[in-house]
Structure formats: C-alpha cells, structure tokens
Design a protein around this motif. Structure first.
Motif, PDB file in Angstrom:
ATOM      1  N   GLN A   1       0.830  -1.204   0.000  1.00  0.00           N
ATOM      2  CA  GLN A   1       0.000   0.000   0.000  1.00  0.00           C
ATOM      3  C   GLN A   1       0.866   1.256   0.000  1.00  0.00           C
ATOM      4  N   ALA A   2       1.940   1.220   0.788  1.00  0.00           N
ATOM      5  CA  ALA A   2       2.838   2.376   0.844  1.00  0.00           C
ATOM      6  C   ALA A   2       3.496   2.605  -0.512  1.00  0.00           C
ATOM      7  N   MET A   3       3.913   1.528  -1.169  1.00  0.00           N
ATOM      8  CA  MET A   3       4.526   1.653  -2.491  1.00  0.00           C
ATOM      9  C   MET A   3       3.513   2.150  -3.517  1.00  0.00           C
ATOM     10  N   HIS A   4       2.277   1.668  -3.403  1.00  0.00           N
ATOM     11  CA  HIS A   4       1.207   2.095  -4.306  1.00  0.00           C
ATOM     12  C   HIS A   4       0.961   3.602  -4.158  1.00  0.00           C
ATOM     13  N   ALA A   5       0.940   4.068  -2.916  1.00  0.00           N
ATOM     14  CA  ALA A   5       0.734   5.498  -2.665  1.00  0.00           C
ATOM     15  C   ALA A   5       1.899   6.321  -3.201  1.00  0.00           C
ATOM     16  N   GLN A   6       3.123   5.804  -3.061  1.00  0.00           N
ATOM     17  CA  GLN A   6       4.292   6.515  -3.584  1.00  0.00           C
ATOM     18  C   GLN A   6       4.234   6.617  -5.111  1.00  0.00           C
ATOM     19  N   ASP A   7       3.813   5.525  -5.759  1.00  0.00           N
ATOM     20  CA  ASP A   7       3.692   5.540  -7.224  1.00  0.00           C
ATOM     21  C   ASP A   7       2.616   6.541  -7.658  1.00  0.00           C
ATOM     22  N   ALA A   8       1.510   6.592  -6.903  1.00  0.00           N
ATOM     23  CA  ALA A   8       0.438   7.543  -7.218  1.00  0.00           C
ATOM     24  C   ALA A   8       0.942   8.976  -7.064  1.00  0.00           C
ATOM     25  N   ALA A   9       1.698   9.221  -6.007  1.00  0.00           N
ATOM     26  CA  ALA A   9       2.253  10.561  -5.778  1.00  0.00           C
ATOM     27  C   ALA A   9       3.211  10.950  -6.901  1.00  0.00           C
ATOM     28  N   ALA A  10       3.994   9.981  -7.372  1.00  0.00           N
ATOM     29  CA  ALA A  10       4.934  10.261  -8.464  1.00  0.00           C
ATOM     30  C   ALA A  10       4.177  10.600  -9.746  1.00  0.00           C
ATOM     31  N   ALA A  11       3.113   9.851 -10.032  1.00  0.00           N
ATOM     32  CA  ALA A  11       2.303  10.127 -11.223  1.00  0.00           C
ATOM     33  C   ALA A  11       1.641  11.499 -11.128  1.00  0.00           C
ATOM     34  N   TYR A  12       1.189  11.834  -9.923  1.00  0.00           N
ATOM     35  CA  TYR A  12       0.564  13.147  -9.720  1.00  0.00           C
ATOM     36  C   TYR A  12       1.584  14.271  -9.909  1.00  0.00           C
TER      37      TYR A  12
ATOM     38  N   THR B   1      -4.159   7.255 -16.086  1.00  0.00           N
ATOM     39  CA  THR B   1      -3.389   6.359 -15.217  1.00  0.00           C
ATOM     40  C   THR B   1      -3.804   6.539 -13.757  1.00  0.00           C
ATOM     41  N   LEU B   2      -3.905   7.785 -13.329  1.00  0.00           N
ATOM     42  CA  LEU B   2      -4.306   8.063 -11.946  1.00  0.00           C
ATOM     43  C   LEU B   2      -5.739   7.614 -11.694  1.00  0.00           C
ATOM     44  N   ARG B   3      -6.609   7.820 -12.661  1.00  0.00           N
ATOM     45  CA  ARG B   3      -8.023   7.476 -12.480  1.00  0.00           C
ATOM     46  C   ARG B   3      -8.239   5.964 -12.434  1.00  0.00           C
ATOM     47  N   VAL B   4      -7.499   5.221 -13.256  1.00  0.00           N
ATOM     48  CA  VAL B   4      -7.702   3.775 -13.363  1.00  0.00           C
ATOM     49  C   VAL B   4      -6.867   2.998 -12.341  1.00  0.00           C
ATOM     50  N   GLU B   5      -5.566   3.275 -12.295  1.00  0.00           N
ATOM     51  CA  GLU B   5      -4.666   2.475 -11.464  1.00  0.00           C
ATOM     52  C   GLU B   5      -4.626   2.930 -10.009  1.00  0.00           C
TER      53      GLU B   5
ATOM     54  N   LYS C   1      -8.340   4.434  -5.810  1.00  0.00           N
ATOM     55  CA  LYS C   1      -8.635   4.388  -4.381  1.00  0.00           C
ATOM     56  C   LYS C   1      -7.708   5.284  -3.562  1.00  0.00           C
ATOM     57  N   THR C   2      -6.868   6.045  -4.220  1.00  0.00           N
ATOM     58  CA  THR C   2      -6.010   6.997  -3.516  1.00  0.00           C
ATOM     59  C   THR C   2      -6.557   8.408  -3.714  1.00  0.00           C
ATOM     60  N   PRO C   3      -6.213   9.333  -2.831  1.00  0.00           N
ATOM     61  CA  PRO C   3      -6.676  10.718  -3.008  1.00  0.00           C
ATOM     62  C   PRO C   3      -6.117  11.384  -4.265  1.00  0.00           C
TER      63      PRO C   3
ATOM     64  N   LEU D   1      -7.407  14.475  -6.653  1.00  0.00           N
ATOM     65  CA  LEU D   1      -6.571  15.673  -6.743  1.00  0.00           C
ATOM     66  C   LEU D   1      -6.181  15.960  -8.193  1.00  0.00           C
ATOM     67  N   ALA D   2      -5.922  14.904  -8.957  1.00  0.00           N
ATOM     68  CA  ALA D   2      -5.570  15.081 -10.362  1.00  0.00           C
ATOM     69  C   ALA D   2      -6.726  15.701 -11.138  1.00  0.00           C
ATOM     70  N   ALA D   3      -7.949  15.202 -10.870  1.00  0.00           N
ATOM     71  CA  ALA D   3      -9.123  15.750 -11.546  1.00  0.00           C
ATOM     72  C   ALA D   3      -9.316  17.218 -11.191  1.00  0.00           C
ATOM     73  N   LEU D   4      -9.113  17.571  -9.934  1.00  0.00           N
ATOM     74  CA  LEU D   4      -9.227  18.965  -9.503  1.00  0.00           C
ATOM     75  C   LEU D   4      -8.165  19.833 -10.187  1.00  0.00           C
ATOM     76  N   ARG D   5      -6.963  19.310 -10.286  1.00  0.00           N
ATOM     77  CA  ARG D   5      -5.867  20.069 -10.902  1.00  0.00           C
ATOM     78  C   ARG D   5      -6.131  20.299 -12.388  1.00  0.00           C
ATOM     79  N   ILE D   6      -6.589  19.273 -13.065  1.00  0.00           N
ATOM     80  CA  ILE D   6      -6.869  19.412 -14.499  1.00  0.00           C
ATOM     81  C   ILE D   6      -8.055  20.341 -14.723  1.00  0.00           C
ATOM     82  N   ALA D   7      -9.067  20.237 -13.850  1.00  0.00           N
ATOM     83  CA  ALA D   7     -10.221  21.128 -13.970  1.00  0.00           C
ATOM     84  C   ALA D   7      -9.803  22.580 -13.813  1.00  0.00           C
ATOM     85  N   ALA D   8      -8.926  22.847 -12.845  1.00  0.00           N
ATOM     86  CA  ALA D   8      -8.431  24.211 -12.648  1.00  0.00           C
ATOM     87  C   ALA D   8      -7.653  24.682 -13.879  1.00  0.00           C
ATOM     88  N   TYR D   9      -6.880  23.775 -14.440  1.00  0.00           N
ATOM     89  CA  TYR D   9      -6.105  24.104 -15.640  1.00  0.00           C
ATOM     90  C   TYR D   9      -7.038  24.462 -16.798  1.00  0.00           C
TER      91      TYR D   9
END
Length: 233
Positions: A57-68, A90-94, A97-99, A103-111
């Motif tokens: 789970q910790a590694m999964h969260a780190q990978d998600a943070a890197a993608a973000y 990638t963030l939406r599918v893989e 279940k992470t925040p 956050l990615a959707a919010l960032r893209i929406a703001a963009y």
C-alpha cells in the motif's frame, strides 16, 4: 530415623507427582503439538501478510504521488493534451482508491478553467464520481458549483453545495450561495448569504483580499458588512 524416612517418602511422592505431571504435558504435546505449531505458523503468516500488504500500500501510494507530480509538472509547463490525458487516465484507473485520483481531476479542472474551458473543467469534475474523503468531497462540490455559476447555472450550483456542511468550508459555501441567489434575482437571500460568509470567515492573515471582495459583493446588494471578530489570544 523415622522422620528421615518420612521425608524420603514425601520426596518420593513429590517426584512421582512431578513425573506424572511431566508425562501429562508430554502426552498433551504429542496429541496437540501439531495444532500448536500450526497455530504459530498461521500467526506468523498473518503478521508477514499484514506487513507485506502495508508495504504494498505504501509503495502504491508513492507511485500515485509520483504520477501526480508528473501531471503537475506537465500542467505547469503547458504540456500537450495527450500526455495530460494519459497521466490523468493512469491516476483514475490504477490509483482510483487513492486521493491522488481526485486531486488530479481537480488540478486538471483548474487548468481547463484557467484556459477558458469551463465546460471541460466541469466535465472533469463530474467524472470523478463518489469521493470517500469528506474534505475532498466538499472541495469537489464547491469547485463544481463555481463552474456552474460561470456557465450560467445558478440553480444547479445551489443544489451542488447543499450537502456541504463542514464548518471549514462554511464561508466559501455561503459566498457561492450568495452569488447563486444574486444571479437568480433573490437579493435578500444573497445579502444574508454574504453576511453569513463574512461572519464565518476566519480573521487570520491572508484572508483580507477575500474579505474585501465579499464586502463589495454585499454592498452591491445593499448590505452592510459586519465587523470581523477580534482574534483570540
């Protein structure tokens, strides 16, 4: 000599009892030793499994943070839409279940909103679905409501912010409510919403520009701004 013999007899009895107890323990271990060892093995396996799951789970969260982080860098540098879309997918599918997916959707929406694409921004937020984190869910609702106001949908904006009850977002929600009521021609309701927003705005450094904007909005609908509460020592 009689006392000595009695002592010897007592010691013999104690030895016999100790032997019998030991034999009972050995017999029990012969009968149940396998289950005891098996139970220990199961316990060790469960602990190892839990530790492995936590590490995963910790590694999964780190990978998600890197993608973000990659997404943020791409957006900051006005990257191409294909790369932005690919990273977002990638963030939406893989990492759904992470925040970071939200956050990615919010960032893209703001963009997109910053590039005059309010419809695209709204579509991005509407595609998020259910958000498990209450604070993030409130942020999504508030951002969505603001976009609806930009697109001329004040009634929908009011509906969208209705579930937002977190005190931390009360001032923002009331400001949006005031904007929506004003757009609908409900001056009294707008005035009250702006007053509520000002009263609930924290009197901390950095909020002065927001307070000034709110006060101007309130003045436009004929209201008088309440005095900010004094800071608590």
């Amino acid at each position: 000599m009689r006392y000595g013999a009695a002592d010897d007899d007592s010691m013999a009895i104690d030895d016999q009892e100790e032997y019998e107890q030991g034999e009972q323990v050995r017999n029990w271990l012969r009968s149940n030793g396998g289950s005891v060892i098996g139970g220990i093995a199961v316990g060790i396996a469960l602990i190892a499994g839990w530790q492995w799951w936590q590490a995963k789970q910790a590694m999964h969260a780190q990978d998600a943070a890197a993608a973000y982080a990659v997404l943020g860098s791409t957006l900051d540098n006005n990257g191409d839409d294909k790369r932005i879309a690919a990273t977002a997918d990638t963030l939406r599918v893989e990492y759904a279940k992470t925040p970071y997916a939200t956050l990615a959707a919010l960032r893209i929406a703001a963009y997109r909103a910053g590039h005059d694409d309010a419809k695209g921004a709204l579509a991005m937020l509407d595609a998020i679905g259910t958000v498990s984190d209450p604070a993030l869910a409130s942020v999504v609702r508030l951002r969505t409501a603001r976009l609806m106001l930009i697109l001329g949908r004040p009634a929908a904006a009011l509906t969208r912010i209705q579930p937002v009850t977190d005190p931390a977002f009360a001032s923002v929600a009331d400001e949006i409510r005031g904007d929506a009521e004003r757009a609908l021609g409900h001056t009294d309701a707008a005035r009250q919403a702006y007053v509520n927003a000002l009263r609930q705005m924290p009197a901390t450094e950095g909020t002065e520009p927001n307070r000034e904007i709110l006060e101007m909005k309130l003045a436009d609908v004929g209201g008088v701004a309440p005095k900010p509460e004094a800071k608590k020592a």
